[in-house]
Design an enzyme around this catalytic site. Structure first.
Site, PDB file in Angstrom:
ATOM      1  N   GLU A  62      42.638  17.495  39.238  1.00  0.00           N
ATOM      2  CA  GLU A  62      41.379  17.723  38.553  1.00  0.00           C
ATOM      3  C   GLU A  62      41.441  17.414  37.059  1.00  0.00           C
ATOM      4  OE1 GLU A  62      42.576  19.588  40.893  1.00  0.00           O
ATOM      5  OE2 GLU A  62      40.999  19.873  42.392  1.00  0.00           O
ATOM      6  N   HIS A 131      37.772  30.755  45.899  1.00  0.00           N
ATOM      7  CA  HIS A 131      36.822  29.709  46.268  1.00  0.00           C
ATOM      8  C   HIS A 131      35.377  30.216  46.301  1.00  0.00           C
ATOM      9  CE1 HIS A 131      40.615  28.037  47.668  1.00  0.00           C
ATOM     10  NE2 HIS A 131      40.040  26.867  47.784  1.00  0.00           N
TER      11      HIS A 131
END
Length: 356
Positions: A62, A131
């Site tokens: 990322e 998440h």
């Protein structure tokens, strides 16, 4: 004439399609962009239409990939970087905060970083502590970043088109439980100015400032409050956390004198605190009672579906917070503050099957 009704995810897809068709500098990148699920259906058909040069599947790196996006933006492109969960963006905070957010300031506006970060937030199916987070307050804290949170299909399309037109970074947060929400969306291209809130429902008793999924929950609460208690709440959707439309909130507070802030994140140092401070600093003379805040409990998200039902706020929490303002005046409201009831997630939750 019959209105055109599509889903939230279809509105996202249509906005991307129209922006990419209009401007060849716009391209999509991120993990899962070419996977069979196509980011929960929001990219369906786009890789086939625009090819792998403009829909780029990225490795699980990322920070590095955000650096690639920043570099592309500096060279005149407009990347739309997608995170299937906003939690993954935490790995790219150096690029976002130290570079993308600062570039225009450091070069006095001579250079810009036109990058849109799509991040999916919130509850789904037992996604747990890593998440399921709603991290909008973290991003809204940083000068140079704009933070957008649409609550309807109409706003999803118009706000995303406006975000892609921006010259500097925009964090565009989509709640997963809104993806199957249906609503009116014009077929043509339109943009909603960033920083302009929306009066969702008129009412004279209490102002409810709700963001993202909490707008839908506020609607459900409003119906019950009107039918069972004769209370009319006014619902304000700020649409953008930064820049925040302070005027629409203060105008509503002036009319009602009571304020509830319903957020999808935590209470401490969160968006609800920002709105509460706005009321204290600029609207204190209109407040008839302390501000009430509806947020997540101060704990990470549980994985158990049973515990999730108690962890997440829903319409019942808005009903209880509203009746709190009136419980001392009328015995009809006194019994409403009771044992925590299970939150009422939208119907779409039961249909969601992953992978993220």
């Amino acid at each position: 004439m019959r209105q055109r009704i599509i889903t939230f995810k279809e509105a996202i897809r249509e906005a991307l399609y129209q922006c990419m068709s209009r401007d060849k500098k716009v391209f999509i990148m991120g993990c899962g962009t070419t996977s069979p699920g196509r980011i929960f259906g929001s990219l369906r058909g786009i890789p086939e239409r625009f090819g792998t040069n403009r829909v780029v599947e990225t490795p699980i790196a990322e920070n590095g990939m955000t650096g690639v996006a920043v570099g592309a933006a500096l060279m005149g492109m407009h990347p739309v970087l997608t995170h299937q969960r906003i939690d993954f963006a935490l790995l790219s905070m150096d690029q976002l905060i130290n570079h993308a957010a600062k570039w225009s300031y450091m070069f006095a506006g001579a250079m810009n970083v036109p990058i849109t970060i799509r991040g999916i937030i919130g509850r789904s199916w037992g996604q747990g502590a890593q998440h399921s987070q709603s991290l909008q307050a973290l991003f809204a804290h940083v000068p140079g970043l704009k933070v957008v949170m649409p609550a309807t299909p109409y706003d999803a399309k118009g706000l995303l088109i406006a975000s892609i037109a921006e010259k500097n970074p925009v964090i565009f947060l989509e709640h997963r439980l809104l993806y199957d929400m249906r609503g009116y969306v014009p077929q043509g291209r339109y943009a909603i100015p960033l920083g302009k809130g929306r009066l969702v429902r008129k009412g004279g008793d209490v102002t409810v400032v709700a963001v993202s999924l909490m707008v839908a929950h506020a609607f459900i609460a409003a119906e019950r409050l009107k039918e069972e208690y004769g209370i009319n709440i006014e619902i304000i959707d700020p649409r953008c956390l930064r820049p925040l439309d302070k005027e629409i909130i203060l105008k509503s507070l002036k009319r009602t004198g009571r304020l509830i802030v319903a957020d999808t994140g935590w209470k401490e140092c969160g968006f609800s605190a920002e709105v509460a401070s706005l009321a204290a600093e600029s609207g204190q003379r209109w407040l008839k009672a302390p501000v009430r805040r509806i947020t997540l409990p101060p704990a990470p998200t549980p994985t158990s579906a049973y515990l999730e039902n108690f962890y997440y706020p829903g319409p019942q929490d808005i009903v209880e917070a509203t009746c709190w303002f009136f419980k001392s005046r009328h015995r009809k409201y006194k019994g409403i503050i009771a044992k925590k009831q299970v939150a009422a997630p939208l119907k779409e939750e039961a249909q969601f099957t992953g992978p993220f």
